[in-house]
Design a protein around this motif. Structure first.
Motif, mmCIF file in Angstrom:
data_model
loop_
_atom_site.group_PDB
_atom_site.id
_atom_site.type_symbol
_atom_site.label_atom_id
_atom_site.label_comp_id
_atom_site.label_asym_id
_atom_site.label_seq_id
_atom_site.Cartn_x
_atom_site.Cartn_y
_atom_site.Cartn_z
ATOM 1 N N LYS A 114 1.819 -2.454 10.323
ATOM 2 C CA LYS A 114 0.933 -1.767 9.419
ATOM 3 C C LYS A 114 -0.290 -2.033 10.011
ATOM 4 O O LYS A 114 -1.330 -1.018 9.771
ATOM 5 C CB LYS A 114 0.721 -2.651 8.104
ATOM 6 C CG LYS A 114 0.029 -2.177 7.021
ATOM 7 C CD LYS A 114 -0.044 -2.833 5.647
ATOM 8 C CE LYS A 114 -0.837 -2.621 4.579
ATOM 9 N NZ LYS A 114 -0.753 -3.325 3.463
ATOM 10 N N GLU A 166 -3.038 3.229 2.760
ATOM 11 C CA GLU A 166 -2.233 1.881 2.007
ATOM 12 C C GLU A 166 -1.301 2.329 0.978
ATOM 13 O O GLU A 166 -0.004 1.714 1.268
ATOM 14 C CB GLU A 166 -3.228 1.309 1.119
ATOM 15 C CG GLU A 166 -2.918 -0.227 0.769
ATOM 16 C CD GLU A 166 -3.346 -1.169 1.726
ATOM 17 O OE1 GLU A 166 -3.132 -2.233 1.509
ATOM 18 O OE2 GLU A 166 -3.921 -0.911 2.873
ATOM 19 N N PHE A 169 1.927 3.413 2.992
ATOM 20 C CA PHE A 169 2.639 2.535 3.685
ATOM 21 C C PHE A 169 3.593 1.792 2.629
ATOM 22 O O PHE A 169 4.890 1.471 3.013
ATOM 23 C CB PHE A 169 1.869 1.648 4.494
ATOM 24 C CG PHE A 169 2.385 0.738 5.444
ATOM 25 C CD1 PHE A 169 2.667 1.110 6.766
ATOM 26 C CD2 PHE A 169 2.889 -0.552 5.017
ATOM 27 C CE1 PHE A 169 3.384 0.519 7.709
ATOM 28 C CE2 PHE A 169 3.324 -1.311 6.015
ATOM 29 C CZ PHE A 169 3.867 -0.889 7.337
#
Ligand code: AMP
Length: 213
Positions: A114, A166, A169
């Motif tokens: 990430k 975000e 993901f």
């Protein structure tokens, strides 16, 4: 030979798909590109794409099947980028290809952390005219803000803005990882480290694809 290339946003799947499709003469089917095209004419899809959500899974499958019927009716030698992302999409694609006497030969996952995703996305820009992608750190344009290919203006994609990254993901984790577990259990998934330089990954993927011939 039909190959699926999966990866989180900014995993490099677009770059690798472009290079691999040229090298192995494969038709490059990119569902992110399809969704962005549809978003130009459809406000609902624009909202989905800009916010980092996913187009409903069956709807996306339908767009892919329709496109294939028009563009690649023989259903051979296709590199699918970003599709399937759900088990339902995988099964729909498999059924569709099997009806034509073909199959999915390999599914490759470009694995990335990430932290690396966030680092890459914050430096990614795209040409507003032709869609060419640049990375200000690893693959910068010759002239700042200008596309090398067509001279168009380079901008940041709405879905590359931090608030969307975000969410994309998380969506990726929640949806595609279920597909990956399914593929792992069927021994159909090739996991590749996507944190490495572009040419090193390309060499690895090329070697793997050679084994499928
Ligand atoms: P990508 O460029 O692959 O990150 O995709 C950009 C956007 O296109 C995604 O955030 C989704 O809104 C849409 N999209 C791409 N592939 C799919 C898919 N297989 N299923 C649903 N939506 C998709």
């Amino acid at each position: 030979m039909n190959i699926v290339l999966l990866g989180a946003p900014a995993s490099g799947k677009g770059t690798q798909a472009e290079m691999l499709s040229k090298k192995f003469n494969l038709y490059h089917l990119q569902t992110g590109g399809i969704a962005r095209e549809l978003a130009k004419k459809d406000e609902r899809i624009k909202e989905i794409v800009d916010s980092g959500k996913l187009v409903p899974e069956n709807e996306m499958s339908m767009y892919v099947m329709d496109l294939l019927k028009d563009e690649k009716p023989e259903m051979k030698d296709i590199l699918f980028e970003g599709f399937p992302r759900f088990i339902s999409q995988y099964e729909a694609l498999e059924r569709f290809l099997k009806n034509k006497g073909d199959d999915i030969d390999a599914v490759i996952s470009l694995e990335i952390s990430k932290e690396e995703v966030v680092r890459r996305i914050s430096s990614r820009v795209i040409c507003s005219k032709c869609g060419e992608v640049f990375n200000l750190v690893t693959n910068p344009p010759k002239e700042k803000g200008v596309c090398d290919k067509c001279g168009g203006e380079l901008i940041q994609r709405d879905d590359d803005k931090p608030e969307s990254v975000e969410e994309r993901f998380e969506y990726y984790k929640n949806n595609t990882e279920k597909l990956m577990e399914y593929l792992d259990s069927h021994k159909k998934l090739e996991r590749v480290d996507g944190n490495r330089p572009i040419d090193v990954i390309f060499e690895d993927l090329s070697k793997f694809i050679e084994t499928l011939k």
